[in-house]
Design an enzyme around this catalytic site. Structure first.
Site, mmCIF file in Angstrom:
data_model
loop_
_atom_site.group_PDB
_atom_site.id
_atom_site.type_symbol
_atom_site.label_atom_id
_atom_site.label_comp_id
_atom_site.label_asym_id
_atom_site.label_seq_id
_atom_site.Cartn_x
_atom_site.Cartn_y
_atom_site.Cartn_z
ATOM 1 N N THR A 43 0.886 -1.318 0.124
ATOM 2 C CA THR A 43 -0.059 -0.098 0.039
ATOM 3 C C THR A 43 0.627 1.179 -0.153
ATOM 4 O O THR A 43 2.133 1.152 0.504
ATOM 5 C CB THR A 43 -0.847 -0.036 1.462
ATOM 6 O OG1 THR A 43 -1.830 1.069 1.030
ATOM 7 C CG2 THR A 43 -0.033 0.200 2.422
ATOM 8 N N ASN B 200 -0.736 3.927 1.313
ATOM 9 C CA ASN B 200 -1.764 4.477 2.318
ATOM 10 C C ASN B 200 -0.896 4.568 3.668
ATOM 11 O O ASN B 200 -0.939 3.477 4.406
ATOM 12 C CB ASN B 200 -3.087 3.700 2.293
ATOM 13 C CG ASN B 200 -4.068 4.749 3.265
ATOM 14 O OD1 ASN B 200 -3.472 4.902 4.129
ATOM 15 N ND2 ASN B 200 -5.388 4.240 3.092
ATOM 16 N N HIS C 197 -1.965 6.006 6.484
ATOM 17 C CA HIS C 197 -2.744 5.517 7.471
ATOM 18 C C HIS C 197 -2.812 4.056 7.855
ATOM 19 O O HIS C 197 -2.563 3.509 9.033
ATOM 20 C CB HIS C 197 -4.177 6.102 7.294
ATOM 21 C CG HIS C 197 -5.111 5.926 8.260
ATOM 22 N ND1 HIS C 197 -5.227 6.329 9.631
ATOM 23 C CD2 HIS C 197 -6.219 5.050 8.583
ATOM 24 C CE1 HIS C 197 -6.127 6.034 10.258
ATOM 25 N NE2 HIS C 197 -6.642 4.849 9.561
ATOM 26 N N ASP D 117 -7.518 -7.214 -0.917
ATOM 27 C CA ASP D 117 -8.764 -6.831 -1.781
ATOM 28 C C ASP D 117 -9.779 -6.967 -1.379
ATOM 29 O O ASP D 117 -10.245 -8.162 -0.534
ATOM 30 C CB ASP D 117 -8.338 -7.804 -3.262
ATOM 31 C CG ASP D 117 -9.003 -7.116 -4.262
ATOM 32 O OD1 ASP D 117 -9.112 -5.714 -4.500
ATOM 33 O OD2 ASP D 117 -9.490 -7.619 -5.238
ATOM 34 N N THR D 118 -10.931 -6.017 -1.651
ATOM 35 C CA THR D 118 -12.065 -5.836 -0.913
ATOM 36 C C THR D 118 -13.376 -5.664 -2.198
ATOM 37 O O THR D 118 -13.024 -5.238 -2.910
ATOM 38 C CB THR D 118 -12.109 -4.712 -0.074
ATOM 39 O OG1 THR D 118 -11.294 -4.772 0.892
ATOM 40 C CG2 THR D 118 -13.551 -4.591 0.673
ATOM 41 N N GLY E 252 -16.753 4.961 -0.495
ATOM 42 C CA GLY E 252 -17.270 3.891 -1.220
ATOM 43 C C GLY E 252 -18.644 3.742 -1.295
ATOM 44 O O GLY E 252 -19.557 4.799 -1.390
ATOM 45 N N ASP F 113 -20.422 3.069 1.389
ATOM 46 C CA ASP F 113 -20.785 3.132 2.997
ATOM 47 C C ASP F 113 -22.330 3.643 3.061
ATOM 48 O O ASP F 113 -23.052 3.137 3.712
ATOM 49 C CB ASP F 113 -19.786 3.967 3.717
ATOM 50 C CG ASP F 113 -18.638 3.276 4.231
ATOM 51 O OD1 ASP F 113 -18.766 2.016 3.815
ATOM 52 O OD2 ASP F 113 -17.816 3.877 4.654
ATOM 53 N N LYS G 58 -17.498 1.483 13.004
ATOM 54 C CA LYS G 58 -17.284 0.690 11.723
ATOM 55 C C LYS G 58 -16.306 -0.307 11.799
ATOM 56 O O LYS G 58 -16.463 -1.474 11.319
ATOM 57 C CB LYS G 58 -17.328 1.843 10.557
ATOM 58 C CG LYS G 58 -17.132 0.833 9.256
ATOM 59 C CD LYS G 58 -16.916 1.854 8.064
ATOM 60 C CE LYS G 58 -16.332 1.048 6.911
ATOM 61 N NZ LYS G 58 -15.909 1.803 5.596
ATOM 62 N N ARG H 133 -13.030 -5.187 6.807
ATOM 63 C CA ARG H 133 -11.534 -4.719 6.742
ATOM 64 C C ARG H 133 -10.834 -5.093 8.128
ATOM 65 O O ARG H 133 -9.845 -5.546 8.427
ATOM 66 C CB ARG H 133 -11.180 -3.388 6.230
ATOM 67 C CG ARG H 133 -9.761 -3.336 5.873
ATOM 68 C CD ARG H 133 -9.488 -1.998 5.220
ATOM 69 N NE ARG H 133 -10.210 -1.686 4.148
ATOM 70 C CZ ARG H 133 -11.260 -1.107 3.855
ATOM 71 N NH1 ARG H 133 -11.825 -0.604 4.736
ATOM 72 N NH2 ARG H 133 -11.921 -1.101 2.670
HETATM 73 P P1 IMP Z 1 -9.921 -1.851 -1.816
HETATM 74 O O1 IMP Z 1 -9.595 -3.357 -2.631
HETATM 75 O O2 IMP Z 1 -9.770 -1.884 -0.768
HETATM 76 O O3 IMP Z 1 -9.373 -0.797 -2.665
HETATM 77 O O4 IMP Z 1 -11.691 -1.841 -2.324
HETATM 78 C C1 IMP Z 1 -12.050 -2.027 -3.408
HETATM 79 C C2 IMP Z 1 -13.522 -1.157 -3.641
HETATM 80 O O5 IMP Z 1 -14.540 -1.530 -2.819
HETATM 81 C C3 IMP Z 1 -13.404 0.280 -3.027
HETATM 82 O O6 IMP Z 1 -12.956 1.056 -4.228
HETATM 83 C C4 IMP Z 1 -14.843 0.796 -2.859
HETATM 84 O O7 IMP Z 1 -15.686 0.988 -3.729
HETATM 85 C C5 IMP Z 1 -15.060 -0.678 -1.986
HETATM 86 N N1 IMP Z 1 -15.067 -0.745 -0.562
HETATM 87 C C6 IMP Z 1 -13.897 -1.385 -0.209
HETATM 88 N N2 IMP Z 1 -14.012 -1.113 1.203
HETATM 89 C C7 IMP Z 1 -15.169 -0.420 1.443
HETATM 90 C C8 IMP Z 1 -15.850 0.280 2.586
HETATM 91 O O8 IMP Z 1 -15.296 -0.293 3.687
HETATM 92 N N3 IMP Z 1 -16.945 0.632 2.556
HETATM 93 C C9 IMP Z 1 -17.637 0.994 1.179
HETATM 94 N N4 IMP Z 1 -16.918 0.637 0.131
HETATM 95 C C10 IMP Z 1 -15.696 -0.057 0.277
#
Ligand code: IMP
Length: 197
Positions: free
Chosen positions: A9, A11, A13, A70-71, A151, A153, A174, A180
């Site tokens: 990352t 980031n 933070h 990844d999320t 995002g 939320d 949260k 996460r």
């Molecule tokens: P990343 O893999 O953490 O970059 O997440 C991919 C995408 O998922 C982000 O660009 C957001 O659109 C969405 N996302 C990830 N985490 C969250 C969250 O905690 N709340 C809302 N949207 C999220």
């Protein structure tokens, strides 16, 4: 000797948070610290695939053990969309407002509004990779509510905090129930037990 782990990352933070939890047994570095300035490829169609791809890229090109995540937001009535494409659901260059607007449009008239966020963290270990998952279940609201967070939320109402959306909660509340937060705590628990061994 301290084990060095790179977190994939830029980031600051995220890095500070992981440093604080990992404690003194680990030397935690970010991508900038190892001179990695490339956009690491994320070409898989699964969250785990992308997390593994990022972590192993750093291991192979820079020689350090690495943590990558990844999320995605999976919506049941949309067959799991936007899923791995959550960041770019409305197309490249679109922002969160456009992604949410498209999601609400596709959810118009749907009675099944179940969804979940999932975060997968990959940690390289020797020649292999260990995975950690965090998940939070909830529903998609009919309109955005709240101004905190990022995002999706404002349109995600976690079961454990209903009727609040994530965007109506403070960061600590949260993190306590989020995808996460849960995945990061699972990783941290593993690292702190490993550092005792
Ligand atoms: P990343 O893999 O953490 O970059 O997440 C991919 C995408 O998922 C982000 O660009 C957001 O659109 C969405 N996302 C990830 N985490 C969250 C969250 O905690 N709340 C809302 N949207 C999220």
């Amino acid at each position: 000797m301290k084990q060095t782990i790179v977190v994939a990352t830029n980031n600051a933070h995220k890095l500070e948070e992981i440093r604080a939890i990992a404690g003194t047994a680990y030397n935690i570095l970010g991508l900038a610290d190892i001179g990695c300035t490339v956009d690491i490829p994320e070409t898989s169609d699964t969250l785990a695939g992308n997390a593994i791809q990022k972590a192993t890229y750093v291991k192979e090109h820079f020689g350090y053990d690495c943590v990558a995540d990844d999320t995605g937001l999976m919506v049941d009535a949309l067959g799991g969309e936007p899923g791995v494409y959550s960041a770019r659901y409305a197309g490249p260059g679109h922002d969160s407002a456009a992604n949410m607007a498209l999601l609400l449009e596709r959810m118009a008239g749907k009675t099944d509004r179940r969804a979940h966020f999932s975060t997968i963290i990959a940690l390289t270990e020797g020649d292999g990779v260990r995975l950690f998952e965090g998940r939070v279940d909830g529903t998609i609201t009919s309109a955005p509510r709240g101004t905190d967070g990022f995002g999706y939320d404002p349109v995600f109402m976690p079961d454990e905090a209903a009727p609040l959306t994530f965007a109506e909660m403070n960061a600590a509340d949260k993190n306590a129930i989020s995808h996460r937060g849960r995945a990061t705590r699972a990783l941290m628990e593993y690292l702190s037990n490993a550092s005792d061994r």
